[in-house]
Write a protein that holds these residues in place. Structure first.
Motif, PDB file in Angstrom:
ATOM      1  N   ASP A 271      33.787  40.487  50.936  1.00 44.46           N
ATOM      2  CA  ASP A 271      33.456  40.555  49.516  1.00 44.46           C
ATOM      3  C   ASP A 271      34.009  39.330  48.800  1.00 44.46           C
ATOM      4  O   ASP A 271      35.163  38.935  49.019  1.00 44.46           O
ATOM      5  N   VAL A 272      33.210  38.747  47.942  1.00 46.97           N
ATOM      6  CA  VAL A 272      33.631  37.602  47.139  1.00 46.97           C
ATOM      7  C   VAL A 272      34.091  38.097  45.778  1.00 46.97           C
ATOM      8  O   VAL A 272      33.420  38.913  45.130  1.00 46.97           O
ATOM      9  N   ALA A 273      35.259  37.623  45.344  1.00 44.02           N
ATOM     10  CA  ALA A 273      35.851  38.057  44.075  1.00 44.02           C
ATOM     11  C   ALA A 273      36.242  36.850  43.240  1.00 44.02           C
ATOM     12  O   ALA A 273      36.632  35.806  43.763  1.00 44.02           O
ATOM     13  N   ALA A 274      36.135  37.001  41.919  1.00 45.69           N
ATOM     14  CA  ALA A 274      36.584  35.989  40.966  1.00 45.69           C
ATOM     15  C   ALA A 274      36.585  36.640  39.589  1.00 45.69           C
ATOM     16  O   ALA A 274      36.144  37.785  39.426  1.00 45.69           O
ATOM     17  N   GLY A 275      37.075  35.900  38.598  1.00 50.09           N
ATOM     18  CA  GLY A 275      37.091  36.391  37.222  1.00 50.09           C
ATOM     19  C   GLY A 275      38.446  36.349  36.556  1.00 50.09           C
ATOM     20  O   GLY A 275      38.558  36.610  35.357  1.00 50.09           O
ATOM     21  N   GLU A 276      39.490  35.997  37.301  1.00 50.20           N
ATOM     22  CA  GLU A 276      40.848  36.070  36.753  1.00 50.20           C
ATOM     23  C   GLU A 276      41.067  35.138  35.572  1.00 50.20           C
ATOM     24  O   GLU A 276      41.972  35.355  34.773  1.00 50.20           O
ATOM     25  N   TYR A 277      40.242  34.089  35.445  1.00 49.35           N
ATOM     26  CA  TYR A 277      40.410  33.154  34.336  1.00 49.35           C
ATOM     27  C   TYR A 277      39.533  33.511  33.140  1.00 49.35           C
ATOM     28  O   TYR A 277      39.489  32.762  32.160  1.00 49.35           O
ATOM     29  N   GLY A 278      38.856  34.630  33.203  1.00 46.64           N
ATOM     30  CA  GLY A 278      37.997  35.043  32.098  1.00 46.64           C
ATOM     31  C   GLY A 278      38.776  35.283  30.821  1.00 46.64           C
ATOM     32  O   GLY A 278      39.757  36.022  30.819  1.00 46.64           O
ATOM     33  N   GLY A 279      38.327  34.675  29.730  1.00 45.69           N
ATOM     34  CA  GLY A 279      39.015  34.823  28.457  1.00 45.69           C
ATOM     35  C   GLY A 279      38.236  35.568  27.409  1.00 45.69           C
ATOM     36  O   GLY A 279      38.800  35.991  26.394  1.00 45.69           O
ATOM     37  N   ASP A 280      36.924  35.744  27.625  1.00 52.87           N
ATOM     38  CA  ASP A 280      36.120  36.483  26.650  1.00 52.87           C
ATOM     39  C   ASP A 280      34.962  37.171  27.375  1.00 52.87           C
ATOM     40  O   ASP A 280      34.726  36.956  28.564  1.00 52.87           O
TER      41      ASP A 280
END
Length: 356
Positions: A234-243
């Motif tokens: 599984d590919v994961a990301a999003g930790e830098y999302g600010g809005d």
């Protein structure tokens, strides 16, 4: 409001960055004799944003109306940019406001949100690229064999993808230490190009890697999607999302199998809830990034939660500087039954680290 810079217990690095300390900005929100507490992991400059920009629009507001205060803060930082340091500051204040509201009502924060589950699954996270084999093995064994955490993550992507042999050596080492029953995750922190990530993911299949975090930069949505389409993990990301726009674009691009959300960056608990709803609308689960004791209440209230990161640096800081920190033994944590999020700052322990 204070900022504390806490040194790491040994040098740390991932695929694209190295560090020797972590800064935590702590915010208090008072109503009469009741106080709420929030924090974020951000540059000390976030403390000035709280003082100069956010406090004037929050002071005198109704602590029962947190979404309205959150909206006022977002509008206030328009010319300072919503994401980045200003977003971290909003996150800390929002957490403090929700904690204050729950304490005023005399209820645990998780109950105020409404529980979706009693326990929050966690995964051990560390395995920094600066660790030698012995340190890596000790950390992984502690999580899996001593604490019974059935999922762990190490850092790879060293030297911007030019050291795949060491990456693969460390993945193989991790699998030997944790055994076949535990889930193995890796995090490249954007250290690879898309084609490099595809190639190394194929080689990692021999070690049953289940989670490939930020194989490429989180800004490269096309690259994330390419890796996702070709990977078994599984590919994961999003930790830098600010809005919410950030999370909407990532989900709509088909870039991830699981969306990471960090309430210390995306606008606190209010921002977290919006991001989790966006993920749910795209049929995705979410995972809490870092700050586990802060995330536990809202994670327990999120129906589409997969798990929460038990990140070495933040676990150590929160365990040392707060009373009420959670215990992950068995692979899950339970939000405290105390009012609010249940944590209080140990001022005497924190004072030696104060920088603002």
């Amino acid at each position: 409001m204070s900022a504390y810079r806490v040194p790491t217990d040994r040098p740390e690095a991932d695929g694209t960055l190295s560090w020797d300390a972590t800064t935590m900005v702590v915010v208090g929100a008072d109503a009469g004799e009741t106080a709420g507490l929030g924090w974020t992991y951000a540059p000390a400059a976030a403390a000035r944003v709280v003082t100069d920009l956010l406090a004037p629009v929050v002071r005198g507001g109704d602590p029962m109306d947190v979404p309205g205060l959150w909206t006022a803060m977002v509008r206030r930082v328009r010319n300072a940019s919503r994401t980045g340091v200003a977003g971290y500051a909003i996150s800390a204040v929002d957490v403090a406001l929700w904690d204050l509201k729950a304490r005023l009502l005399g209820v645990p924060l998780a109950r105020l949100f409404g529980l979706a589950r009693q326990d929050v699954p966690v995964y051990g996270s560390g395995g920094f690229t600066t660790y030698d084999d012995d340190v890596t093995s000790l950390q992984l064994a502690h999580w899996t064999h001593e604490q019974g955490i059935p999922r762990v993550k190490i850092k790879i992507g060293e030297s911007a993808g030019t050291a795949p042999d060491r990456d693969l050596h460390r993945v193989a080492l991790a699998r030997r230490v944790i055994g076949d029953a535990a889930e193995l995750y890796v995090d490249a922190n954007g250290g690879y190009s898309a084609k490099q990530a595809v190639r190394i993911e194929r080689r990692m299949r021999d070690h049953d890697v289940r989670w490939f975090e930020e194989p490429v930069s989180s800004d490269d949505l096309a690259g994330l999607r390419l890796v996702r389409e070709r990977a078994d993990a599984d590919v994961a990301a999003g930790e830098y999302g600010g809005d919410l726009t950030y999370f909407t674009r990532m989900c709509a691009a088909g870039a991830v199998d699981c969306l990471q959300i960090d309430a210390t960056r995306c606008g606190g608990y209010t921002g977290w809830s919006g991001a989790a709803a966006i993920a749910a609308g795209h049929g995705l689960e979410v995972s809490a990034h870092c700050a586990p004791n802060l995330h536990a209440p809202v994670a327990a209230a999120t129906p589409n939660l997969r798990h929460m990161e038990w990140f070495h640096d933040h676990v150590r800081i929160e365990g040392d500087l707060f009373d009420g920190a959670a215990d992950p033994t068995g692979g899950a944590v339970r939000p405290p039954d105390a009012p609010g999020h249940g944590l209080t700052l140990r001022a005497d322990a924190a004072e030696p680290y104060r920088v603002a």
